[in-house]
Design an enzyme around this catalytic site. Structure first.
Site, PDB file in Angstrom:
ATOM      1  N   HIS A 165      -6.958   3.511  -9.149  1.00  0.00           N
ATOM      2  CA  HIS A 165      -6.618   3.401 -10.571  1.00  0.00           C
ATOM      3  C   HIS A 165      -6.787   4.773 -11.212  1.00  0.00           C
ATOM      4  O   HIS A 165      -7.699   5.519 -10.865  1.00  0.00           O
ATOM      5  CB  HIS A 165      -7.558   2.406 -11.248  1.00  0.00           C
ATOM      6  CG  HIS A 165      -7.756   2.685 -12.720  1.00  0.00           C
ATOM      7  ND1 HIS A 165      -8.868   3.354 -13.207  1.00  0.00           N
ATOM      8  CD2 HIS A 165      -6.981   2.414 -13.790  1.00  0.00           C
ATOM      9  CE1 HIS A 165      -8.758   3.459 -14.517  1.00  0.00           C
ATOM     10  NE2 HIS A 165      -7.629   2.906 -14.902  1.00  0.00           N
ATOM     11  N   HIS A 221      -1.870  -1.129  -5.504  1.00  0.00           N
ATOM     12  CA  HIS A 221      -2.419  -2.083  -4.538  1.00  0.00           C
ATOM     13  C   HIS A 221      -1.613  -2.015  -3.249  1.00  0.00           C
ATOM     14  O   HIS A 221      -0.537  -2.611  -3.157  1.00  0.00           O
ATOM     15  CB  HIS A 221      -2.342  -3.508  -5.100  1.00  0.00           C
ATOM     16  CG  HIS A 221      -3.193  -3.735  -6.305  1.00  0.00           C
ATOM     17  ND1 HIS A 221      -4.564  -3.845  -6.223  1.00  0.00           N
ATOM     18  CD2 HIS A 221      -2.887  -3.854  -7.618  1.00  0.00           C
ATOM     19  CE1 HIS A 221      -5.061  -4.045  -7.434  1.00  0.00           C
ATOM     20  NE2 HIS A 221      -4.072  -4.048  -8.307  1.00  0.00           N
ATOM     21  N   THR A 273      -5.006   8.534 -18.029  1.00  0.00           N
ATOM     22  CA  THR A 273      -5.406   9.580 -18.979  1.00  0.00           C
ATOM     23  C   THR A 273      -4.620   9.367 -20.259  1.00  0.00           C
ATOM     24  O   THR A 273      -3.492   8.883 -20.241  1.00  0.00           O
ATOM     25  CB  THR A 273      -5.174  11.022 -18.461  1.00  0.00           C
ATOM     26  OG1 THR A 273      -3.775  11.207 -18.240  1.00  0.00           O
ATOM     27  CG2 THR A 273      -5.928  11.300 -17.190  1.00  0.00           C
ATOM     28  N   HIS A 277     -21.988  -9.657 -13.526  1.00  0.00           N
ATOM     29  CA  HIS A 277     -22.154 -11.030 -13.042  1.00  0.00           C
ATOM     30  C   HIS A 277     -22.158 -11.105 -11.523  1.00  0.00           C
ATOM     31  O   HIS A 277     -22.574 -12.110 -10.950  1.00  0.00           O
ATOM     32  CB  HIS A 277     -21.069 -11.950 -13.623  1.00  0.00           C
ATOM     33  CG  HIS A 277     -19.690 -11.639 -13.129  1.00  0.00           C
ATOM     34  ND1 HIS A 277     -18.975 -10.536 -13.522  1.00  0.00           N
ATOM     35  CD2 HIS A 277     -18.890 -12.298 -12.250  1.00  0.00           C
ATOM     36  CE1 HIS A 277     -17.796 -10.547 -12.919  1.00  0.00           C
ATOM     37  NE2 HIS A 277     -17.718 -11.591 -12.147  1.00  0.00           N
TER      38      HIS A 277
END
Lengths: 297, 297
Positions: free
Chosen positions: A134, A124, A137, A198
């Site tokens: 992001h 960030h 693995t 949502h």
């Protein structure tokens, strides 16, 4: 089984090596930024953790033994100037899945023993103009063995078309080096996966997502996962470099903090790794290192 | 069925009335604070919403009709000085549960039609010394009818023993007015429910939680839920008043912002109402109004 063991060691070594490499890259950028801006520089703080019987909440204690449950990891956290919060985690753990989880995991219903190693990172940046990223693995071994992972880019302010294109192109080329069928499939998987129903919104501009990769040639599958990590380690610093010295407004910062709320919503409501890790007694601090440093709703 | 309908109307009217009453109480405190501190006062902003076919994502569109799916609510949000973010929501909705949800809801497996009304509030004061509070009461009708709800207090800095005691005592007296068996049961339910397993922490100091209340005397059950709402409307302003003019340090504020992260974690990982609402196509903005205004991790 011998060759699996060797591959497991190789994979764990690679994840750990990649962690060091990425930490080095990010610290280099952080230092460059601090020098130019005349700000105090701090590097990553690193903390080793061990998976203790207490962490492995999901396994009934009667079934635990020190030999059967263990492993640990190295958590590396940078709370810096350019990178407001960057978490880069390596883990190598083994044990037994509790019955309620074993049934949903390939090869674990028959035998709950597992081994897993991986690297995961979420970065960030402080600037709303530098995208969040992001990558993860991992190699998982139950009675089956497979690789999984993914990488996705989340611009917090308006996405810059060139960044999006270059990020996708880097992973397309990465995929194409291994199997021409991979990219279309794994890009679509990312588009489906990194989605907030949502909100009817995607998380960022996507990337790739893959899981349960075992083509029968595990060396090749490992090579693919290595390439995914190496691709991220190359393309993300390029994108950071483009924007790290651009100045931003309070309005852009406010927008970023709101968008970070969506990142939290995704991670706590939908992210499989987060939910699975928390439910199976994973290392909470490492798992939730993905959450942004400051968020508004 | 006639008497149920009458009770449903009475319950919905009460939830709406209680919403107005609590809004009035909170605005009174906010105004008093702003006057004393010479800060600009703003009241609640209110927004009506309707439950449209699009919101009801969980129901296959082929099964929807305008008559069968509907209702709405009134969302009231204060982004103020004393109350950094206070959301007080009323809703009255009806429709059909999708099959995957119907099976888990009492009385809905046989017939997926439902009617639900309730009030929910979460109040995040700006001061780390004023506790956060949550309250919800609801009436649900499927082929069965029941009341549910709860209230819990979350001090963000060190809990003040007197506040905790008085909050619990208020709800104990409330419960005891209706059934002496209620308080021990509902307090324990709250302690179990408002818990973050991944942190091994409770959310705040608890309160009461209850669900599926139908004693056979629905008028009495309704009276209990009314009393829960009225109890909150009385005790919370008292606790606010004790601390609203206390000054706080930046360290206390930083601590509060971190603790708010736990509130987010609870709501997005475990809160049944939040998860159910988001999965069944509820009104996202109202549901997530519970999230704190500024949070750090």
């Amino acid at each position: 089984m011998i060759s699996h063991h060797t591959l497991q060691e190789q994979a764990a070594d690679w994840f750990s090596t990649l962690q060091s490499q990425i930490i080095g890259e990010l610290e280099g950028l952080e230092q460059e930024y601090c020098t130019q801006k005349n700000l105090p520089f701090h590097g990553f703080s690193k903390r080793e953790w061990s998976r203790t019987a207490t962490d492995a909440q999901a396994v009934p204690s009667s079934r635990k033994s020190d030999e059967a449950e263990g492993g640990g990891g190295l958590t590396a956290l940078l709370e810096g100037q350019l990178f407001e919060k960057a978490g880069v985690n390596f883990s190598k753990v083994f044990g037994e899945f509790a019955p309620q989880f074993a049934k949903d995991i390939p090869g674990a219903a028959e035998n709950p023993h597992f081994w897993a190693s991986g690297i995961s990172l979420v970065i960030h940046p402080r600037s709303p103009l530098v995208p969040t990223v992001h990558m993860n693995t991992r190699m998982i071994v139950t009675t089956k063995t497979w690789f999984g992972g993914g990488a996705d880019l989340t611009p917090m302010y308006h996405p810059v078309e060139q960044d999006t294109q270059d990020f996708h192109k880097a992973f397309q080329q990465c995929c194409d080096r291994h199997d021409p069928a991979y990219y279309p499939k794994f890009k679509e998987w990312a588009d489906t996966y990194f989605y907030l129903p949502h909100r009817q919104e995607t998380r960022g501009v996507g990337g790739i997502f893959y899981d349960y990769i075992n083509t029968g040639d595990l060396d090749a599958d490992f090579a693919f996962s290595k390439d995914v990590g190496a691709t991220l380690a190359k393309i993300y610093p390029e994108i950071v470099r483009r924007h790290m010295f651009e100045s931003w407004t309070p309005e852009q910062r406010a927008h970023q903090l709101k968008r970070r709320g969506r990142y939290v919503e995704f991670n706590l409501l939908y992210d499989r790794g987060t939910l699975f890790g928390l439910k199976t007694g994973g290392h909470t601090e490492s798992i939730l290192m993905s959450l942004p440093p400051v968020v508004t709703w």
